[in-house]
Design an enzyme around this catalytic site. Structure first.
Site, PDB file in Angstrom:
ATOM      1  N   GLU A   1      32.200  49.788  30.437  1.00 45.66           N
ATOM      2  CA  GLU A   1      31.243  49.194  31.234  1.00 45.66           C
ATOM      3  C   GLU A   1      29.988  49.756  31.144  1.00 45.66           C
ATOM      4  OE1 GLU A   1      31.662  50.732  35.379  1.00 45.66           O
ATOM      5  OE2 GLU A   1      33.545  51.439  34.875  1.00 45.66           O
TER       6      GLU A   1
ATOM      7  N   ASP B   1      38.797  45.532  37.900  1.00 49.08           N
ATOM      8  CA  ASP B   1      37.483  46.054  38.076  1.00 49.08           C
ATOM      9  C   ASP B   1      36.262  45.216  37.086  1.00 49.08           C
ATOM     10  OD1 ASP B   1      35.054  47.779  38.487  1.00 49.08           O
ATOM     11  OD2 ASP B   1      35.849  49.338  37.645  1.00 49.08           O
TER      12      ASP B   1
ATOM     13  N   GLU C   1      31.521  44.751  32.486  1.00 43.36           N
ATOM     14  CA  GLU C   1      32.525  45.570  32.556  1.00 43.36           C
ATOM     15  C   GLU C   1      33.785  44.806  32.322  1.00 43.36           C
ATOM     16  OE1 GLU C   1      33.090  47.357  36.464  1.00 43.36           O
ATOM     17  OE2 GLU C   1      34.534  48.751  35.712  1.00 43.36           O
TER      18      GLU C   1
ATOM     19  N   ASP D   1      41.784  51.364  70.042  1.00 44.67           N
ATOM     20  CA  ASP D   1      42.814  51.062  69.628  1.00 44.67           C
ATOM     21  C   ASP D   1      42.945  50.064  68.273  1.00 44.67           C
ATOM     22  OD1 ASP D   1      42.048  48.777  70.940  1.00 44.67           O
ATOM     23  OD2 ASP D   1      43.927  48.202  72.045  1.00 44.67           O
TER      24      ASP D   1
ATOM     25  N   HIS E   1      36.372  54.484  32.663  1.00 43.51           N
ATOM     26  CA  HIS E   1      37.274  55.412  33.767  1.00 43.51           C
ATOM     27  C   HIS E   1      38.761  54.904  33.538  1.00 43.51           C
ATOM     28  CE1 HIS E   1      36.980  52.338  36.634  1.00 43.51           C
ATOM     29  NE2 HIS E   1      35.706  52.261  36.710  1.00 43.51           N
TER      30      HIS E   1
ATOM     31  N   HIS F   1      39.382  54.076  40.374  1.00 42.43           N
ATOM     32  CA  HIS F   1      39.016  55.441  39.462  1.00 42.43           C
ATOM     33  C   HIS F   1      40.626  56.002  39.408  1.00 42.43           C
ATOM     34  CE1 HIS F   1      34.558  55.320  39.835  1.00 42.43           C
ATOM     35  NE2 HIS F   1      35.079  54.278  39.505  1.00 42.43           N
TER      36      HIS F   1
ATOM     37  N   TYR G   1      19.559  49.899  33.092  1.00 40.20           N
ATOM     38  CA  TYR G   1      18.704  49.648  34.426  1.00 40.20           C
ATOM     39  C   TYR G   1      17.418  50.396  34.391  1.00 40.20           C
ATOM     40  CZ  TYR G   1      23.858  50.085  35.196  1.00 40.20           C
ATOM     41  OH  TYR G   1      25.162  49.955  35.046  1.00 40.20           O
TER      42      TYR G   1
ATOM     43  N   HIS H   1      25.299  56.602  33.645  1.00 39.65           N
ATOM     44  CA  HIS H   1      26.669  56.446  34.045  1.00 39.65           C
ATOM     45  C   HIS H   1      27.626  56.610  32.581  1.00 39.65           C
ATOM     46  CE1 HIS H   1      27.604  52.390  33.553  1.00 39.65           C
ATOM     47  NE2 HIS H   1      26.680  52.205  34.259  1.00 39.65           N
TER      48      HIS H   1
ATOM     49  N   ASP I   1      29.800  43.379  40.803  1.00 35.17           N
ATOM     50  CA  ASP I   1      30.688  44.443  40.264  1.00 35.17           C
ATOM     51  C   ASP I   1      31.810  44.104  41.315  1.00 35.17           C
ATOM     52  OD1 ASP I   1      32.476  46.406  39.650  1.00 35.17           O
ATOM     53  OD2 ASP I   1      30.814  47.893  39.378  1.00 35.17           O
TER      54      ASP I   1
ATOM     55  N   HIS J   1      25.152  52.262  43.292  1.00 35.56           N
ATOM     56  CA  HIS J   1      26.273  51.998  44.209  1.00 35.56           C
ATOM     57  C   HIS J   1      25.887  51.104  45.345  1.00 35.56           C
ATOM     58  CE1 HIS J   1      28.392  56.059  43.216  1.00 35.56           C
ATOM     59  NE2 HIS J   1      28.742  54.792  42.315  1.00 35.56           N
TER      60      HIS J   1
ATOM     61  N   ARG K   1      24.593  45.292  33.743  1.00 40.13           N
ATOM     62  CA  ARG K   1      26.290  45.965  33.362  1.00 40.13           C
ATOM     63  C   ARG K   1      27.236  44.944  33.153  1.00 40.13           C
ATOM     64  NH1 ARG K   1      26.564  49.058  37.225  1.00 40.13           N
ATOM     65  NH2 ARG K   1      28.088  47.890  38.973  1.00 40.13           N
TER      66      ARG K   1
HETATM   67  N1  GLY Z   1      33.483  49.312  40.600  1.00 39.43           N
HETATM   68  C1  GLY Z   1      33.475  50.921  40.258  1.00 39.43           C
HETATM   69  C2  GLY Z   1      33.255  51.047  38.911  1.00 39.43           C
HETATM   70  O1  GLY Z   1      32.803  50.216  38.170  1.00 39.43           O
HETATM   71  O2  GLY Z   1      33.381  52.228  38.621  1.00 39.43           O
HETATM   72 MN    MN Z   2      34.452  50.420  36.754  1.00 39.68          MN
HETATM   73 MN    MN Z   3      33.183  48.212  38.458  1.00 38.83          MN
END
Ligand code: GLY
Ligand code: MN
Ligand code: MN
Length: 461
Positions: free
Chosen positions: A408, A271, A431, A36, A358, A365, A412, A354, A260, A243, A429
């Site tokens: 961002e 973010d 961001e 539950d 976004h 996202h 790496y 990457h 992050d 990730h 990074r």
């Molecule tokens: N924290 C997810 C991204 O930076 O896209």
């Molecule tokens: Mn992001």
């Molecule tokens: Mn992020």
């Protein structure tokens, strides 16, 4: 609650449906964790955008004539003792500004009647498990009444197409919330940086989860309901795992920490990523890579303005990073050639794999097409140098004031032949969240600094 902003959004959707259209928008289901206990409930963003209502088991129905009908949980003293207050359909019209409200138990009985004599039914495609067949069931009931003169909708349309475009450009109400979410998150980053240096000075055994706890403290003290996504707190080599989550690895003097993390405030995400020396002092190689990432971010920020393309900040970033990779010896000129070859052959991908941003909004996202809608038919093909695949490109989205995106860039560095050892295991990074303006962009996350000297100064404090 300020119902005007949601009523205005519903009116815009109604106009898009056409006079005989109807739209159905469910909120998110509750998700059981075990027995539950449920996972922390989070409303559906589309539903919340149109209602400001965050109870589960609710549906919104809009018709082209501008009428809104809410289906929600009925008042129930016993359930409210266990689960908390329910608004109930009787209070919903005055509280939410909808024209009618029913118990959600009446959904199957009332919806076929609402669907009768409409030409098109709109709902979010591929978002809610089973919604397509539910709509099919209601349409079957309407079809059962055609010999009594009822008309059955002939078109099913994706409501996301309308709502994504609306959500992509944030209104003043949304921007105010996003600015506040960003302020809270920035304070959380400052707090985690300072805690790292202080705890190491005190000789404590510092772990990633300690810094995660500092973030969470500041989020909740600021009134945020929850993190907007799983926080990454990555010490040392863990920063090279894109990730990674906040785990239990030791935070060591001499290494970098990448955080992050951003809070969600009243349905809106922030973010932020910062990378800082655990003890507050960059080493030479760390600073060299950090300054390169920062320079690439500055180039991306300069490329972000109304009229530019979504891809422009990414291209600006890649140009700076590619040159820096050659200058610092991460890439060997003798093997990869000049900066244009590094970009053309995607050699930079070894250290930067990457995209540079976004959309950001209710979801981290966020929704919204990355292709310019007016140029969707202009397809060009290119062969990807790494995968060999043929990629179809469409012109990327033209930025407009009120769009919000992240910027961002990162680097790496995993150990590999030819990569200078001093850079091994460094992951960086930076961001920030940017609101597009007429002449440029506004960074709403800079209450936490990015300049290396400023980071060192605040970590001494
Ligand atoms: N924290 C997810 C991204 O930076 O896209
Ligand atoms: Mn992001
Ligand atoms: Mn992020």
């Amino acid at each position: 609650m300020n119902t005007t902003v949601h009523a205005e959004r519903r009116a815009r959707v109604a106009r898009a449906l056409g006079p005989q259209g109807i739209a159905i928008v469910p909120t998110a289901p509750e998700r059981p964790r075990n027995r539950d206990s449920d996972h922390l409930y989070r409303h559906d963003s589309y539903f919340y955008y149109l209602t400001g209502f965050s109870e589960p088991n609710a549906w919104l129905v809009l018709t082209g004539d501008g009428q809104s009908t809410l289906f929600c949980q009925p008042k129930d003293l016993e359930r409210e003792i266990w689960d908390g207050y329910r608004l109930g359909p009787e209070a919903a019209p005055a509280s939410l500004g909808v024209q009618a409200a029913h118990s959600v138990a009446e959904l199957d009985a009332v919806l076929p009647k609402l669907l009768e004599n409409r030409d098109a039914v709109w709902y979010p495609f591929a978002i809610h498990d089973g919604l397509e067949s539910q709509v099919g069931g209601w349409l079957a009931k309407v079809r059962g009444r055609v010999r009594y003169g009822a008309l059955c909708p002939q078109d099913q349309r994706d409501l996301c197409a309308v709502l994504d475009e609306m959500r992509l450009v944030k209104d003043a109400h949304e921007l105010a919330l996003m600015r506040e979410a960003s302020r809270i998150s920035a304070r959380a980053h400052v707090r985690a940086m300072q805690a790292s240096a202080r705890m190491l000075r005190e000789g404590r055994d510092v772990r990633e989860y300690h810094l995660d706890a500092e973030l969470m403290h500041e989020f909740r003290m600021g009134g945020s309901q929850a993190p907007a996504y799983g926080s990454i707190v990555a010490a040392g080599p863990n920063a090279c795992v894109l990730h990674y989550r906040a785990d239990k690895a030791p935070v060591r003097a001499g290494e970098l920490v990448l955080i992050d993390a951003g809070c969600e405030l009243d349905g809106y995400a922030s973010d932020i990523t910062r990378t800082f020396p655990a003890d507050g002092r960059f080493t030479g190689p760390q600073r060299a890579l950090y300054e390169l990432v920062l320079a690439s971010q500055e180039a991306a920020v300069a490329a972000t303005r109304s009229g530019a393309r979504f891809n422009d900040p990414h291209d600006a970033t890649v140009k700076v990073l590619a040159q820096g990779m050659l200058d610092l010896g991460l890439l060997d000129r003798g093997k990869v050639g000049g900066v244009d070859d590094v970009i053309e052959q995607r050699a930079y991908f070894q250290f930067y794999m990457h995209r540079t941003g976004h959309w950001l909004g209710m979801d981290v996202h966020d929704c919204g097409s990355y292709v310019e809608p007016t140029e969707v038919g202009q397809v060009s093909e290119r062969k990807d140098p790494l995968s060999g695949e043929t990629i179809k490109n469409r012109p990327s989205r033209i930025l407009r004031p009120g769009m919000v995106l992240t910027i961002e860039p990162g680097l790496y560095v995993r150990p590999a032949d030819g990569v200078p050892e001093q850079f091994h295991h460094i992951g960086i990074r930076i961001e920030d969240d940017a609101v597009v303006t007429e002449g440029g962009c506004e960074l709403i996350t800079r209450d936490v600094p990015v300049a290396p000297d400023a980071i060192e100064a605040l970590m001494r404090g």
